[in-house]
Design a protein around this motif. Structure first.
Motif, PDB file in Angstrom:
ATOM      1  N   ALA A   1       0.676  -1.329  -0.043  1.00 28.70           N
ATOM      2  CA  ALA A   1       0.051  -0.024   0.064  1.00 28.70           C
ATOM      3  C   ALA A   1       0.819   1.310   0.070  1.00 28.70           C
ATOM      4  CB  ALA A   1      -0.948  -0.043   1.394  1.00 28.70           C
ATOM      5  N   GLY A   2       0.398   2.114  -0.867  1.00 25.72           N
ATOM      6  CA  GLY A   2       1.307   3.607  -0.964  1.00 25.72           C
ATOM      7  C   GLY A   2       0.783   4.560   0.015  1.00 25.72           C
ATOM      8  N   PRO A   3       1.349   5.400   0.221  1.00 28.52           N
ATOM      9  CA  PRO A   3       0.938   6.652   1.313  1.00 28.52           C
ATOM     10  C   PRO A   3      -0.470   7.191   1.246  1.00 28.52           C
ATOM     11  CG  PRO A   3       3.305   7.046   0.395  1.00 28.52           C
ATOM     12  CD  PRO A   3       2.687   6.023  -0.473  1.00 28.52           C
ATOM     13  N   LEU A   4      -0.922   7.007  -0.171  1.00 27.49           N
ATOM     14  CA  LEU A   4      -2.221   7.607  -0.151  1.00 27.49           C
ATOM     15  C   LEU A   4      -3.246   6.452   0.124  1.00 27.49           C
ATOM     16  CD1 LEU A   4      -4.142  10.077  -1.291  1.00 27.49           C
ATOM     17  CD2 LEU A   4      -3.903   8.789  -3.867  1.00 27.49           C
ATOM     18  N   ASP A   5      -2.822   5.378  -0.065  1.00 31.56           N
ATOM     19  CA  ASP A   5      -3.688   4.298   0.483  1.00 31.56           C
ATOM     20  C   ASP A   5      -3.827   4.074   2.062  1.00 31.56           C
ATOM     21  OD1 ASP A   5      -4.546   3.339  -2.156  1.00 31.56           O
ATOM     22  OD2 ASP A   5      -2.579   1.909  -2.029  1.00 31.56           O
ATOM     23  N   GLN A   6      -2.737   4.523   2.558  1.00 29.03           N
ATOM     24  CA  GLN A   6      -2.625   4.482   3.981  1.00 29.03           C
ATOM     25  C   GLN A   6      -3.367   5.745   4.605  1.00 29.03           C
ATOM     26  OE1 GLN A   6       1.655   4.527   4.581  1.00 29.03           O
ATOM     27  NE2 GLN A   6       1.743   2.251   4.460  1.00 29.03           N
ATOM     28  N   LEU A   7      -3.221   6.998   3.948  1.00 27.62           N
ATOM     29  CA  LEU A   7      -3.947   8.124   4.466  1.00 27.62           C
ATOM     30  C   LEU A   7      -5.455   7.687   4.224  1.00 27.62           C
ATOM     31  CD1 LEU A   7      -3.849  10.900   5.288  1.00 27.62           C
ATOM     32  CD2 LEU A   7      -3.834  11.621   2.858  1.00 27.62           C
ATOM     33  N   THR A   8      -5.846   7.087   3.181  1.00 26.37           N
ATOM     34  CA  THR A   8      -7.061   6.840   3.050  1.00 26.37           C
ATOM     35  C   THR A   8      -7.816   5.989   4.147  1.00 26.37           C
ATOM     36  OG1 THR A   8      -6.932   6.779   0.654  1.00 26.37           O
ATOM     37  CG2 THR A   8      -9.135   5.832   1.457  1.00 26.37           C
ATOM     38  N   GLU A   9      -6.954   4.763   4.280  1.00 22.16           N
ATOM     39  CA  GLU A   9      -7.253   3.946   5.567  1.00 22.16           C
ATOM     40  C   GLU A   9      -7.578   4.736   6.976  1.00 22.16           C
ATOM     41  OE1 GLU A   9      -4.678   0.612   5.913  1.00 22.16           O
ATOM     42  OE2 GLU A   9      -4.983   0.254   3.689  1.00 22.16           O
ATOM     43  N   ALA A  10      -6.357   5.409   7.246  1.00 24.40           N
ATOM     44  CA  ALA A  10      -6.645   6.250   8.374  1.00 24.40           C
ATOM     45  C   ALA A  10      -7.727   7.207   8.118  1.00 24.40           C
ATOM     46  CB  ALA A  10      -5.265   7.179   8.378  1.00 24.40           C
ATOM     47  N   ALA A  11      -7.980   7.792   7.139  1.00 23.04           N
ATOM     48  CA  ALA A  11      -9.253   8.684   7.039  1.00 23.04           C
ATOM     49  C   ALA A  11     -10.560   7.795   7.155  1.00 23.04           C
ATOM     50  CB  ALA A  11      -9.384   9.690   5.875  1.00 23.04           C
ATOM     51  N   ASN A  12     -10.546   6.742   6.733  1.00 23.80           N
ATOM     52  CA  ASN A  12     -11.683   5.866   6.886  1.00 23.80           C
ATOM     53  C   ASN A  12     -11.920   5.537   8.272  1.00 23.80           C
ATOM     54  OD1 ASN A  12     -12.567   6.052   4.231  1.00 23.80           O
ATOM     55  ND2 ASN A  12     -11.447   4.185   3.669  1.00 23.80           N
ATOM     56  N   ALA A  13     -10.734   5.105   9.029  1.00 21.31           N
ATOM     57  CA  ALA A  13     -10.703   4.520  10.471  1.00 21.31           C
ATOM     58  C   ALA A  13     -11.233   5.902  11.322  1.00 21.31           C
ATOM     59  CB  ALA A  13      -9.408   4.201  10.917  1.00 21.31           C
ATOM     60  N   ALA A  14     -10.942   7.098  10.936  1.00 17.89           N
ATOM     61  CA  ALA A  14     -11.230   8.315  12.073  1.00 17.89           C
ATOM     62  C   ALA A  14     -12.870   8.346  11.423  1.00 17.89           C
ATOM     63  CB  ALA A  14     -10.432   9.554  11.299  1.00 17.89           C
ATOM     64  N   ALA A  15     -13.093   8.333  10.287  1.00 22.20           N
ATOM     65  CA  ALA A  15     -14.685   8.451  10.022  1.00 22.20           C
ATOM     66  C   ALA A  15     -15.673   7.654  10.735  1.00 22.20           C
ATOM     67  CB  ALA A  15     -14.952   8.538   8.617  1.00 22.20           C
ATOM     68  N   ASP A  16     -15.039   6.147  10.754  1.00 18.94           N
ATOM     69  CA  ASP A  16     -15.799   5.080  11.589  1.00 18.94           C
ATOM     70  C   ASP A  16     -15.691   5.461  12.977  1.00 18.94           C
ATOM     71  OD1 ASP A  16     -16.212   4.093   9.271  1.00 18.94           O
ATOM     72  OD2 ASP A  16     -14.392   2.391   9.437  1.00 18.94           O
ATOM     73  N   ALA A  17     -14.486   5.849  13.641  1.00 20.49           N
ATOM     74  CA  ALA A  17     -14.476   6.217  14.948  1.00 20.49           C
ATOM     75  C   ALA A  17     -15.463   7.458  15.100  1.00 20.49           C
ATOM     76  CB  ALA A  17     -13.210   6.485  15.125  1.00 20.49           C
ATOM     77  N   SER A  18     -15.435   8.439  14.353  1.00 18.32           N
ATOM     78  CA  SER A  18     -16.220   9.479  14.649  1.00 18.32           C
ATOM     79  C   SER A  18     -17.752   9.299  14.676  1.00 18.32           C
ATOM     80  CB  SER A  18     -15.961  10.607  13.641  1.00 18.32           C
ATOM     81  OG  SER A  18     -16.391  10.426  12.443  1.00 18.32           O
ATOM     82  N   GLU A  19     -18.241   8.351  13.780  1.00 20.72           N
ATOM     83  CA  GLU A  19     -19.445   7.947  13.784  1.00 20.72           C
ATOM     84  C   GLU A  19     -19.939   7.059  14.891  1.00 20.72           C
ATOM     85  OE1 GLU A  19     -20.305   5.659  10.299  1.00 20.72           O
ATOM     86  OE2 GLU A  19     -19.747   7.295   8.821  1.00 20.72           O
ATOM     87  N   ARG A  20     -18.992   6.374  15.490  1.00 16.55           N
ATOM     88  CA  ARG A  20     -19.103   5.746  16.844  1.00 16.55           C
ATOM     89  C   ARG A  20     -19.422   6.536  17.943  1.00 16.55           C
ATOM     90  NH1 ARG A  20     -22.138   2.165  18.971  1.00 16.55           N
ATOM     91  NH2 ARG A  20     -21.156   1.224  20.780  1.00 16.55           N
ATOM     92  N   VAL A  21     -18.447   7.613  17.767  1.00 14.61           N
ATOM     93  CA  VAL A  21     -18.926   8.483  19.211  1.00 14.61           C
ATOM     94  C   VAL A  21     -20.105   9.345  18.923  1.00 14.61           C
ATOM     95  CG1 VAL A  21     -17.689  10.827  19.778  1.00 14.61           C
ATOM     96  CG2 VAL A  21     -16.136   8.786  19.348  1.00 14.61           C
ATOM     97  N   ALA A  22     -20.505   9.464  17.736  1.00 11.73           N
ATOM     98  CA  ALA A  22     -21.844  10.187  17.554  1.00 11.73           C
ATOM     99  C   ALA A  22     -23.131   9.072  18.207  1.00 11.73           C
ATOM    100  CB  ALA A  22     -22.133  10.657  15.958  1.00 11.73           C
ATOM    101  N   GLU A  23     -22.752   8.039  17.617  1.00 12.56           N
ATOM    102  CA  GLU A  23     -23.847   6.780  18.217  1.00 12.56           C
ATOM    103  C   GLU A  23     -23.972   7.000  19.742  1.00 12.56           C
ATOM    104  OE1 GLU A  23     -22.842   3.278  16.311  1.00 12.56           O
ATOM    105  OE2 GLU A  23     -23.293   4.288  14.264  1.00 12.56           O
ATOM    106  N   LEU A  24     -22.490   6.889  20.258  1.00 15.36           N
ATOM    107  CA  LEU A  24     -22.470   6.955  21.814  1.00 15.36           C
ATOM    108  C   LEU A  24     -23.030   8.096  22.392  1.00 15.36           C
ATOM    109  CD1 LEU A  24     -19.091   5.106  22.340  1.00 15.36           C
ATOM    110  CD2 LEU A  24     -21.033   4.230  22.812  1.00 15.36           C
ATOM    111  N   ALA A  25     -22.740   9.261  21.740  1.00 12.45           N
ATOM    112  CA  ALA A  25     -23.341  10.538  22.448  1.00 12.45           C
ATOM    113  C   ALA A  25     -24.798  10.438  22.316  1.00 12.45           C
ATOM    114  CB  ALA A  25     -22.580  11.768  21.528  1.00 12.45           C
ATOM    115  N   GLN A  26     -25.288   9.932  21.246  1.00 15.52           N
ATOM    116  CA  GLN A  26     -26.897  10.130  21.023  1.00 15.52           C
ATOM    117  C   GLN A  26     -27.668   8.967  22.084  1.00 15.52           C
ATOM    118  OE1 GLN A  26     -28.826  11.957  19.362  1.00 15.52           O
ATOM    119  NE2 GLN A  26     -30.510  10.906  19.919  1.00 15.52           N
ATOM    120  N   GLU A  27     -26.714   7.955  22.605  1.00 17.05           N
ATOM    121  CA  GLU A  27     -27.270   6.866  23.530  1.00 17.05           C
ATOM    122  C   GLU A  27     -27.219   7.481  24.786  1.00 17.05           C
ATOM    123  OE1 GLU A  27     -25.004   3.372  23.004  1.00 17.05           O
ATOM    124  OE2 GLU A  27     -25.775   2.913  20.917  1.00 17.05           O
ATOM    125  N   LEU A  28     -26.039   8.320  24.916  1.00 17.48           N
ATOM    126  CA  LEU A  28     -25.945   9.003  26.413  1.00 17.48           C
ATOM    127  C   LEU A  28     -26.842  10.028  26.499  1.00 17.48           C
ATOM    128  CD1 LEU A  28     -24.353   9.374  28.754  1.00 17.48           C
ATOM    129  CD2 LEU A  28     -22.771  10.989  27.621  1.00 17.48           C
TER     130      LEU A  28
END
Length: 141
Positions: A2-29
């Protein structure tokens, strides 16, 4: 490999998934906290500060995991993005410094000045780190 762009895309996707989970947890709270407060005998529920503090703590955890999952090859481009974000913060802080104190509390210009200084230190420090990292890739004479 994987090149740097692929790694950056993976990191961005992981951040997006984590932020969605945080939003879900905040809504549940947000849904569960008033019920929990009334179940504990507090008729008024939980203060809004608790919601904001919980979101802040969750954001700290998400930020920690996103930053530490970045490979060293992506550090320089991410520093450039950090500089861009900090420059927006400086603009907002300068606006806060110039706020008329009749319309806001007397603390607003002080906090605006502190934010300006801290964001400026962040910008100049990031430029220094970026310059040093780019110097590592230059050929030696």
């Amino acid at each position: 490999m994987a090149g740097p762009l692929d790694q950056l895309t993976e990191a961005a996707n992981a951040a997006a998934d984590a932020s969605e989970r945080v939003a879900e947890l905040a809504q549940e709270l947000a849904v569960a906290a008033p019920e929990l407060g009334s179940a504990m005998g507090h008729g008024a529920g939980v203060s809004p500060f608790l919601y904001l503090f919980a979101a802040f703590v969750l954001a700290c955890f998400v930020g920690y995991y996103v930053v530490w999952s970045v490979t060293p090859a992506l550090h320089t481009p991410l520093m450039s993005v950090t500089n861009a974000v900090s420059s927006v913060i400086v603009v907002g802080a300068l606006i806060a410094v110039g706020v008329d104190t009749d319309l806001a509390s007397g603390w607003t210009p002080l906090f605006g000045f502190i934010a300006t200084v801290l964001a400026s230190v962040n910008i100049f420090g990031a430029f220094m780190v970026t310059e040093r990292m780019l110097a590592m890739y230059k050929k030696k004479d």
